[in-house]
Motif scaffolding. Structure first.
Motif, PDB file in Angstrom:
ATOM      1  N   SER A  32       0.830  -1.201   0.000  1.00  0.00           N
ATOM      2  CA  SER A  32       0.000   0.000   0.000  1.00  0.00           C
ATOM      3  C   SER A  32       0.865   1.252   0.000  1.00  0.00           C
ATOM      4  CB  SER A  32      -0.909   0.015   1.229  1.00  0.00           C
ATOM      5  OG  SER A  32      -0.135   0.056   2.417  1.00  0.00           O
ATOM      6  N   GLY A  33       0.322   2.330  -0.543  1.00  0.00           N
ATOM      7  CA  GLY A  33       1.017   3.605  -0.509  1.00  0.00           C
ATOM      8  C   GLY A  33       2.113   3.723  -1.552  1.00  0.00           C
ATOM      9  N   ILE A  34       2.931   4.764  -1.384  1.00  0.00           N
ATOM     10  CA  ILE A  34       4.027   5.071  -2.295  1.00  0.00           C
ATOM     11  C   ILE A  34       5.327   4.638  -1.654  1.00  0.00           C
ATOM     12  CG2 ILE A  34       5.371   7.042  -3.150  1.00  0.00           C
ATOM     13  CD1 ILE A  34       2.837   8.417  -3.872  1.00  0.00           C
ATOM     14  N   GLY A  35       6.230   4.107  -2.457  1.00  0.00           N
ATOM     15  CA  GLY A  35       7.542   3.765  -1.948  1.00  0.00           C
ATOM     16  C   GLY A  35       7.840   2.280  -2.038  1.00  0.00           C
ATOM     17  N   VAL A  36       8.840   1.850  -1.264  1.00  0.00           N
ATOM     18  CA  VAL A  36       9.291   0.467  -1.322  1.00  0.00           C
ATOM     19  C   VAL A  36       8.260  -0.442  -0.664  1.00  0.00           C
ATOM     20  CG1 VAL A  36      10.591   0.624   0.857  1.00  0.00           C
ATOM     21  CG2 VAL A  36      11.274  -1.037  -0.893  1.00  0.00           C
ATOM     22  N   ASN A  37       8.029  -1.611  -1.260  1.00  0.00           N
ATOM     23  CA  ASN A  37       7.163  -2.600  -0.644  1.00  0.00           C
ATOM     24  C   ASN A  37       7.868  -3.228   0.553  1.00  0.00           C
ATOM     25  OD1 ASN A  37       5.114  -2.281  -2.619  1.00  0.00           O
ATOM     26  ND2 ASN A  37       6.266  -3.590  -4.015  1.00  0.00           N
ATOM     27  N   MET A  47      12.419  -3.998   5.092  1.00  0.00           N
ATOM     28  CA  MET A  47      12.699  -3.592   3.724  1.00  0.00           C
ATOM     29  C   MET A  47      13.377  -4.759   3.013  1.00  0.00           C
ATOM     30  SD  MET A  47      15.010  -0.379   2.514  1.00  0.00           S
ATOM     31  CE  MET A  47      15.423  -0.101   0.794  1.00  0.00           C
ATOM     32  N   ASP A  48      12.956  -5.006   1.784  1.00  0.00           N
ATOM     33  CA  ASP A  48      13.521  -6.102   1.003  1.00  0.00           C
ATOM     34  C   ASP A  48      13.641  -5.614  -0.435  1.00  0.00           C
ATOM     35  OD1 ASP A  48      13.967  -8.379  -0.559  1.00  0.00           O
ATOM     36  OD2 ASP A  48      12.778  -9.676   0.735  1.00  0.00           O
ATOM     37  N   ASN A  49      14.874  -5.398  -0.876  1.00  0.00           N
ATOM     38  CA  ASN A  49      15.097  -4.837  -2.204  1.00  0.00           C
ATOM     39  C   ASN A  49      14.455  -5.657  -3.317  1.00  0.00           C
ATOM     40  OD1 ASN A  49      16.575  -2.918  -0.915  1.00  0.00           O
ATOM     41  ND2 ASN A  49      18.546  -3.440  -1.818  1.00  0.00           N
ATOM     42  N   SER A  50      14.228  -6.936  -3.068  1.00  0.00           N
ATOM     43  CA  SER A  50      13.689  -7.802  -4.113  1.00  0.00           C
ATOM     44  C   SER A  50      12.186  -7.618  -4.315  1.00  0.00           C
ATOM     45  CB  SER A  50      13.967  -9.270  -3.774  1.00  0.00           C
ATOM     46  OG  SER A  50      13.211  -9.684  -2.639  1.00  0.00           O
ATOM     47  N   LEU A  51      11.525  -6.892  -3.422  1.00  0.00           N
ATOM     48  CA  LEU A  51      10.065  -6.773  -3.489  1.00  0.00           C
ATOM     49  C   LEU A  51       9.604  -5.668  -4.430  1.00  0.00           C
ATOM     50  CD1 LEU A  51       9.080  -7.236   0.262  1.00  0.00           C
ATOM     51  CD2 LEU A  51       9.014  -8.923  -1.587  1.00  0.00           C
ATOM     52  N   GLY A  52      10.509  -4.790  -4.833  1.00  0.00           N
ATOM     53  CA  GLY A  52      10.138  -3.727  -5.758  1.00  0.00           C
ATOM     54  C   GLY A  52       9.614  -2.489  -5.063  1.00  0.00           C
ATOM     55  N   SER A  53       9.450  -1.431  -5.844  1.00  0.00           N
ATOM     56  CA  SER A  53       9.049  -0.126  -5.324  1.00  0.00           C
ATOM     57  C   SER A  53       8.090   0.535  -6.295  1.00  0.00           C
ATOM     58  CB  SER A  53      10.275   0.774  -5.128  1.00  0.00           C
ATOM     59  OG  SER A  53      11.210   0.186  -4.256  1.00  0.00           O
ATOM     60  N   SER A  54       7.582   1.684  -5.883  1.00  0.00           N
ATOM     61  CA  SER A  54       6.708   2.479  -6.751  1.00  0.00           C
ATOM     62  C   SER A  54       7.563   3.475  -7.539  1.00  0.00           C
ATOM     63  CB  SER A  54       5.687   3.242  -5.906  1.00  0.00           C
ATOM     64  OG  SER A  54       4.887   2.356  -5.170  1.00  0.00           O
ATOM     65  N   TYR A  55       7.496   3.400  -8.848  1.00  0.00           N
ATOM     66  CA  TYR A  55       8.214   4.348  -9.689  1.00  0.00           C
ATOM     67  C   TYR A  55       7.196   5.176 -10.471  1.00  0.00           C
ATOM     68  CZ  TYR A  55      12.300   1.555  -8.570  1.00  0.00           C
ATOM     69  OH  TYR A  55      13.298   0.904  -7.893  1.00  0.00           O
ATOM     70  N   VAL A  56       7.554   6.422 -10.725  1.00  0.00           N
ATOM     71  CA  VAL A  56       6.635   7.334 -11.412  1.00  0.00           C
ATOM     72  C   VAL A  56       7.241   7.754 -12.741  1.00  0.00           C
ATOM     73  CG1 VAL A  56       5.594   8.118  -9.258  1.00  0.00           C
ATOM     74  CG2 VAL A  56       7.596   9.322 -10.151  1.00  0.00           C
ATOM     75  N   GLY A  57       6.562   8.674 -13.427  1.00  0.00           N
ATOM     76  CA  GLY A  57       6.956   9.039 -14.782  1.00  0.00           C
ATOM     77  C   GLY A  57       8.407   9.430 -14.939  1.00  0.00           C
ATOM     78  N   THR A  58       8.901  10.329 -14.095  1.00  0.00           N
ATOM     79  CA  THR A  58      10.290  10.780 -14.209  1.00  0.00           C
ATOM     80  C   THR A  58      11.265   9.637 -13.980  1.00  0.00           C
ATOM     81  OG1 THR A  58       9.665  13.017 -13.502  1.00  0.00           O
ATOM     82  CG2 THR A  58      11.989  12.428 -13.305  1.00  0.00           C
ATOM     83  N   CYS A  59      10.866   8.658 -13.160  1.00  0.00           N
ATOM     84  CA  CYS A  59      11.751   7.526 -12.867  1.00  0.00           C
ATOM     85  C   CYS A  59      12.028   6.671 -14.099  1.00  0.00           C
ATOM     86  CB  CYS A  59      11.145   6.643 -11.778  1.00  0.00           C
ATOM     87  SG  CYS A  59      10.745   7.470 -10.235  1.00  0.00           S
ATOM     88  N   GLN A  60      11.097   6.632 -15.030  1.00  0.00           N
ATOM     89  CA  GLN A  60      11.204   5.665 -16.126  1.00  0.00           C
ATOM     90  C   GLN A  60      12.443   5.875 -16.985  1.00  0.00           C
ATOM     91  OE1 GLN A  60       9.179   3.162 -15.745  1.00  0.00           O
ATOM     92  NE2 GLN A  60       8.252   4.356 -14.086  1.00  0.00           N
ATOM     93  N   MET A  61      12.826   7.121 -17.187  1.00  0.00           N
ATOM     94  CA  MET A  61      14.002   7.414 -18.008  1.00  0.00           C
ATOM     95  C   MET A  61      15.178   7.889 -17.166  1.00  0.00           C
ATOM     96  SD  MET A  61      12.993   6.609 -20.976  1.00  0.00           S
ATOM     97  CE  MET A  61      14.322   7.282 -21.976  1.00  0.00           C
ATOM     98  N   CYS A  62      15.132   7.657 -15.863  1.00  0.00           N
ATOM     99  CA  CYS A  62      16.176   8.154 -14.964  1.00  0.00           C
ATOM    100  C   CYS A  62      17.487   7.411 -15.201  1.00  0.00           C
ATOM    101  CB  CYS A  62      15.738   7.986 -13.509  1.00  0.00           C
ATOM    102  SG  CYS A  62      16.982   8.521 -12.321  1.00  0.00           S
TER     103      CYS A  62
END
Length: 345
Positions: free
Chosen positions: A240-245, A259-274
């Motif tokens: 739920s919410g914004i940020g790391v799962n 926190m578990d890096n393998s679980l993924g996070s919420s990325y937004v438009g600017t993140c896609q081409m970062c």
């Protein structure tokens, strides 16, 4: 891009518990090796005499209050006050005094502290409208605390946590998993389980500030989660919410958030081409405001910093600017509104 579309993106940020982390000072009584000082540019440095060199603190108490009032008016649901160590700042209490009585369904005020000064401040803080204390406890012995923070007062911090539990509506412990405390993490977890308070255990996040030690210092929470499940914890994933799962391990009277890096996070438009997305594990979840009045949406991209100080002096423009700026970042489009970017210095 129509403003209506950007406002929809901002509304998503609000309802997803997007937060502002407002740093009141870069001054701290600890010298944690992993500290990024909320993305302050440049980070705090240690001089030849082992003293700390800090940035100029240019936001006045009144400017902070204006910013906080604007964020509340905009419906931001999470307001974090951080540092450095915010309990050092003389601005903290007047700012907290300005925050009205409110329900948790309106917004939450969270104070993040290392806990060293907490016992001295409890009497004055208990009259403030603080919804949650987030207290760092990275060690369970003075030896480990010194290796991590260059201070030795772990018993005072633990005692303050016990006292704070009786005063504040919610307490959460924050622990970074690292080689220096790996042998004590079960002690820390048992301590919070006995107190029936929640704990969040983090993996080291890569930034420019810890680049030389990141590979050798980062430890996964995977094995710790297995041990907690073996002890009877109930596992599920919080998306739920914004940020790391987060991987949640629930016990009868408390929850361990991992926190578990393998679980993924919420990325937004600017993140896609970062260009540094491959190094990013947190995704987008917060706007950080430093003591000089600069705001940035990402620890890894100092080039995205915006100078809010001219706008804070004109609150109406500030209130118009923030939603469109956040909305454009989330949408991944350029925003040419008022406000100035500061490149890396």
């Amino acid at each position: 891009m129509h403003e209506e579309e950007l406002m929809k993106e901002f509304d998503l940020f609000r309802i997803s518990e997007g937060r502002f982390r407002i740093s009141l000072t870069t001054t701290c009584n600890a010298r944690c090796w992993f500290c990024h000082n909320e993305g302050s540019v440049p980070p705090v440095q240690i001089d030849g005499k082992n003293g700390l060199r800090h940035k100029m603190h240019t936001c006045s108490t009144e400017e902070y209050i204006t910013l906080v009032e604007t964020l509340i008016d905009l419906g931001i649901s999470r307001l974090y006050f951080t540092g450095g160590e915010p309990l050092i700042s003389p601005k903290l209490e007047p700012i907290l005094d300005s925050i009205p009585l409110h329900g948790k369904d309106q917004f939450k005020v969270i104070l993040a502290t290392n806990g060293v000064l907490l016992k001295k401040k409890l009497d004055s803080l208990k009259s403030k409208h603080i919804d949650k204390l987030k207290i760092s406890l990275h060690a369970f012995s003075d030896e480990s605390m010194w290796n991590i923070e260059k201070i030795s007062s772990v018993d005072e911090v633990k005692a303050s946590i016990v006292q704070a539990k009786q005063i504040f509506p919610e307490i959460e412990i924050n622990t970074l998993l690292m080689p220096e405390n790996q042998h004590e993490n079960m002690d820390i977890i048992q301590f919070v389980r006995d107190l029936q308070i929640d704990i969040e255990i983090l993996e080291l996040v890569w930034t420019d500030y810890n680049r030389p030690t990141y590979t050798e210092k980062r430890i996964s929470t995977y094995d710790l989660a297995k041990d907690l499940i073996h002890q009877g914890g109930r596992e599920y994933i919080n998306k739920s919410g914004i940020g790391v799962n987060l991987k949640m391990i629930d016990f009868e009277n408390c929850s361990v958030r991992l926190m578990d890096n393998s679980l993924g996070s919420s990325y937004v438009g600017t993140c896609q081409m970062c260009p540094v997305k491959s190094s990013c594990v947190e995704g987008f979840w917060s706007i950080r405001v430093d003591p000089e009045g600069f705001a940035q949406p990402c620890l890894l991209r100092s080039d995205l910093r915006i100078d809010l100080k001219p706008l804070i002096r004109e609150p109406k423009k500030l209130k118009e600017f923030i939603p469109l700026w956040i909305g454009s970042f989330m949408k991944g489009v350029e925003f040419s509104g008022t406000g100035s970017k500061e490149r890396i210095r």
